[in-house]
Design a protein around this motif. Structure first.
Motif, PDB file in Angstrom:
ATOM      1  N   LYS A 189       0.827  -1.211   0.000  1.00 41.16           N
ATOM      2  CA  LYS A 189       0.000   0.000   0.000  1.00 41.16           C
ATOM      3  C   LYS A 189       0.859   1.259   0.000  1.00 41.16           C
ATOM      4  CE  LYS A 189      -3.819  -2.306   2.198  1.00 41.16           C
ATOM      5  NZ  LYS A 189      -4.553  -2.574   3.398  1.00 41.16           N
ATOM      6  N   THR A 190       2.104   1.126   0.465  1.00 40.25           N
ATOM      7  CA  THR A 190       3.024   2.257   0.508  1.00 40.25           C
ATOM      8  C   THR A 190       4.409   1.789   0.069  1.00 40.25           C
ATOM      9  OG1 THR A 190       3.710   1.847   2.792  1.00 40.25           O
ATOM     10  CG2 THR A 190       1.793   3.280   2.478  1.00 40.25           C
ATOM     11  N   GLN A 191       5.288   2.728  -0.190  1.00 42.63           N
ATOM     12  CA  GLN A 191       6.670   2.387  -0.543  1.00 42.63           C
ATOM     13  C   GLN A 191       7.391   1.726   0.618  1.00 42.63           C
ATOM     14  OE1 GLN A 191       6.893   2.371  -3.936  1.00 42.63           O
ATOM     15  NE2 GLN A 191       9.019   2.798  -3.542  1.00 42.63           N
ATOM     16  N   LYS A 192       7.177   2.247   1.802  1.00 43.38           N
ATOM     17  CA  LYS A 192       7.887   1.785   2.990  1.00 43.38           C
ATOM     18  C   LYS A 192       7.173   0.587   3.610  1.00 43.38           C
ATOM     19  CE  LYS A 192      10.022   3.546   7.141  1.00 43.38           C
ATOM     20  NZ  LYS A 192      10.226   4.676   8.009  1.00 43.38           N
ATOM     21  N   MET A 193       7.969  -0.351   4.117  1.00 40.49           N
ATOM     22  CA  MET A 193       7.419  -1.514   4.805  1.00 40.49           C
ATOM     23  C   MET A 193       6.787  -1.050   6.116  1.00 40.49           C
ATOM     24  SD  MET A 193       6.925  -4.783   5.100  1.00 40.49           S
ATOM     25  CE  MET A 193       7.921  -5.469   3.807  1.00 40.49           C
ATOM     26  N   PRO A 194       5.502  -1.362   6.350  1.00 41.75           N
ATOM     27  CA  PRO A 194       4.868  -0.975   7.609  1.00 41.75           C
ATOM     28  C   PRO A 194       5.591  -1.598   8.807  1.00 41.75           C
ATOM     29  CG  PRO A 194       3.223  -1.623   5.994  1.00 41.75           C
ATOM     30  CD  PRO A 194       4.567  -1.978   5.424  1.00 41.75           C
TER      31      PRO A 194
END
Length: 99
Positions: free
Chosen positions: A74-79
């Motif tokens: 959902k985002t570039q960064k790993m949650p």
């Protein structure tokens, strides 16, 4: 992990399976398919037929590839929560082996 995988549609599961097979039989593999998350964790990026991207977090344990966690990107960064869960599962796996 299996519940998450089973919740995906058949074509998406198939694409993930093919990517895992590439990793298993072609290791070491680099970007764009596999990236290091450091400390023994690796991330597999699977482009799915549903036009989404799955991320699988895995480690190697006793010469086996072990998938610790999976999610839809959902985002570039790993949650942070997903990364923490994968680390916890890896530690539990290593501790079980030590006992």
């Amino acid at each position: 992990m299996l519940d998450w995988l089973r919740s995906l549609d058949k074509d998406d599961r198939h694409a993930i399976g093919l990517d895992l097979m590439r990793v298993q039989f072609g290791w070491p593999i680099g970007r764009p398919l596999v990236g290091s998350l450091k400390n023994g964790l690796w991330e597999v990026h699977s482009s799915l037929p549903s036009q989404r991207i799955a991320r699988l977090i895995l480690c190697f344990h006793d010469r086996m590839l072990v998938v610790l966690h999976g999610l839809i990107k959902k985002t570039q960064k790993m949650p942070a929560d997903d990364l923490a869960l994968a680390k916890q599962r890896m530690e539990r796996l290593r501790n079980e082996k030590a006992q």
